[in-house]
Design an enzyme around this catalytic site. Sequence first.
Site, PDB file in Angstrom:
ATOM      1  N   GLY A   8      -1.715  -4.300  -2.062  1.00 41.95           N
ATOM      2  CA  GLY A   8      -2.236  -2.975  -1.786  1.00 41.95           C
ATOM      3  C   GLY A   8      -3.549  -2.618  -0.614  1.00 41.95           C
ATOM      4  O   GLY A   8      -3.677  -2.819  -0.202  1.00 41.95           O
ATOM      5  N   HIS A   9      -3.915  -1.171  -0.980  1.00 42.60           N
ATOM      6  CA  HIS A   9      -4.615  -0.648  -0.335  1.00 42.60           C
ATOM      7  C   HIS A   9      -6.148  -1.381   0.106  1.00 42.60           C
ATOM      8  O   HIS A   9      -6.400  -1.653   0.998  1.00 42.60           O
ATOM      9  CB  HIS A   9      -5.288   0.929  -0.559  1.00 42.60           C
ATOM     10  CG  HIS A   9      -5.720   1.603   0.417  1.00 42.60           C
ATOM     11  ND1 HIS A   9      -5.114   1.644   1.482  1.00 42.60           N
ATOM     12  CD2 HIS A   9      -6.747   1.743   0.355  1.00 42.60           C
ATOM     13  CE1 HIS A   9      -5.812   2.975   2.593  1.00 42.60           C
ATOM     14  NE2 HIS A   9      -7.377   2.951   1.246  1.00 42.60           N
ATOM     15  N   PHE A  10      -7.265  -1.755  -1.053  1.00 40.51           N
ATOM     16  CA  PHE A  10      -7.974  -2.885  -1.011  1.00 40.51           C
ATOM     17  C   PHE A  10      -7.221  -4.453  -0.873  1.00 40.51           C
ATOM     18  O   PHE A  10      -7.658  -4.805  -2.218  1.00 40.51           O
ATOM     19  CB  PHE A  10      -8.619  -2.414  -2.025  1.00 40.51           C
ATOM     20  CG  PHE A  10      -9.792  -0.412  -1.648  1.00 40.51           C
ATOM     21  CD1 PHE A  10     -10.442  -0.640  -0.616  1.00 40.51           C
ATOM     22  CD2 PHE A  10      -9.225   0.625  -2.376  1.00 40.51           C
ATOM     23  CE1 PHE A  10     -10.935   0.875  -0.636  1.00 40.51           C
ATOM     24  CE2 PHE A  10      -9.588   1.345  -2.242  1.00 40.51           C
ATOM     25  CZ  PHE A  10     -10.476   1.408  -1.208  1.00 40.51           C
TER      26      PHE A  10
ATOM     27  N   ASP B  14       1.051  -1.316   0.419  1.00 40.83           N
ATOM     28  CA  ASP B  14      -0.163   0.097   0.005  1.00 40.83           C
ATOM     29  C   ASP B  14       1.012   1.293  -0.496  1.00 40.83           C
ATOM     30  O   ASP B  14       2.154   1.195   0.631  1.00 40.83           O
ATOM     31  CB  ASP B  14      -0.991   0.035   1.329  1.00 40.83           C
ATOM     32  CG  ASP B  14      -2.215   0.556   0.925  1.00 40.83           C
ATOM     33  OD1 ASP B  14      -2.011   1.728   0.450  1.00 40.83           O
ATOM     34  OD2 ASP B  14      -2.699   1.324   2.068  1.00 40.83           O
TER      35      ASP B  14
END
Length: 334
Positions: A309-311, A283
């Site tokens: 990553g982020h999601f 992320d």
Amino acid sequence: MQKFALERRRVLQLLAAAGGGAVALPATAKQVTGFAGSGRSRGNEAALQTHYRTVTVDGLELFYREAGPADAPVVLLLHGWPTSSRMFRNLIPKLAARYRVLAPDYPGFGHSAVPDRASYQYTFDHLGDSIEGFVQKLGVRSFVLYNMDFGGPVGYRLMLKKPFRMTALVVQNGPAYPEDGSGWWEPLARYWKDGSDANRQKVRDYLSKESIKQQYLHGVRDPSRIDPDTWLVDHALIARPGLDDVSLDLLYDIRNNGPVFAAAREYFRANQPPTLIVSGANDEIFPAENQRKYLADLPKAETHLVDSGHFALEDKGDEIAALMSHFLDRTVPR
């Protein structure tokens, strides 16, 4: 022109499927069958169904997703920005056999009401008050707190208000420790410094479809695993009239979360709540080195930095659900 027409038609279809893009859904619950593996009993399948509901809190209709037995321990899923409880659509049925899973949309997000900025100030204090009202309205006395992104400052306000309610903590790319203001954060850091209209306009770039798309794809090894509907739906909902200023207000208010994060870290040190950190290591917003900072205050936290990553739920959802189930079964009183 043809490409634009096709994309616009696809967005309209997505919004129609999600409820027509209305800011609040009717109180009548709708149901869909959730995840159910082969060989499950009919009773278990019923428990796995996801219900889509609204509840009125301080005059505002808040939309939420719910699944699981009514008398089971509660797992409260708090979403990030610029998405909604939709980010938990695949996780909910995987927890619902043993837990009552609740995932609300904040005011101004997803299918919850969008009050006028003159009558509802979009700050994290007010989002926290609204979700506190949601928890009280549903009669929830204790819960596992799952926080992701905006879910951190919202959820920690609930934790600090009545700490005894939080039975365990799950962090998935959630903030409690400051970043240095570089990289992804740089335009925001400039905006926080002076609050100028010029820097507010530059922060609008975060709201573009391409920027939202990159939140889903950055750090993902196999982008073909990420459904493009994710960023199309998020962008379509955030592009509704007035929602741009709602996001800009909240992005500006991040600068006021420092005291809440400091109090949360003090609570961690003093109380050592059972904690699972299961974050996407790649992320760019809350990377692995940021998430490892939790261990300074929670040295016994179970930590898994997955290759995403982020999601991270989008491509590592099965792995995260399995880690959560194992953690919750060991730590949450029944």
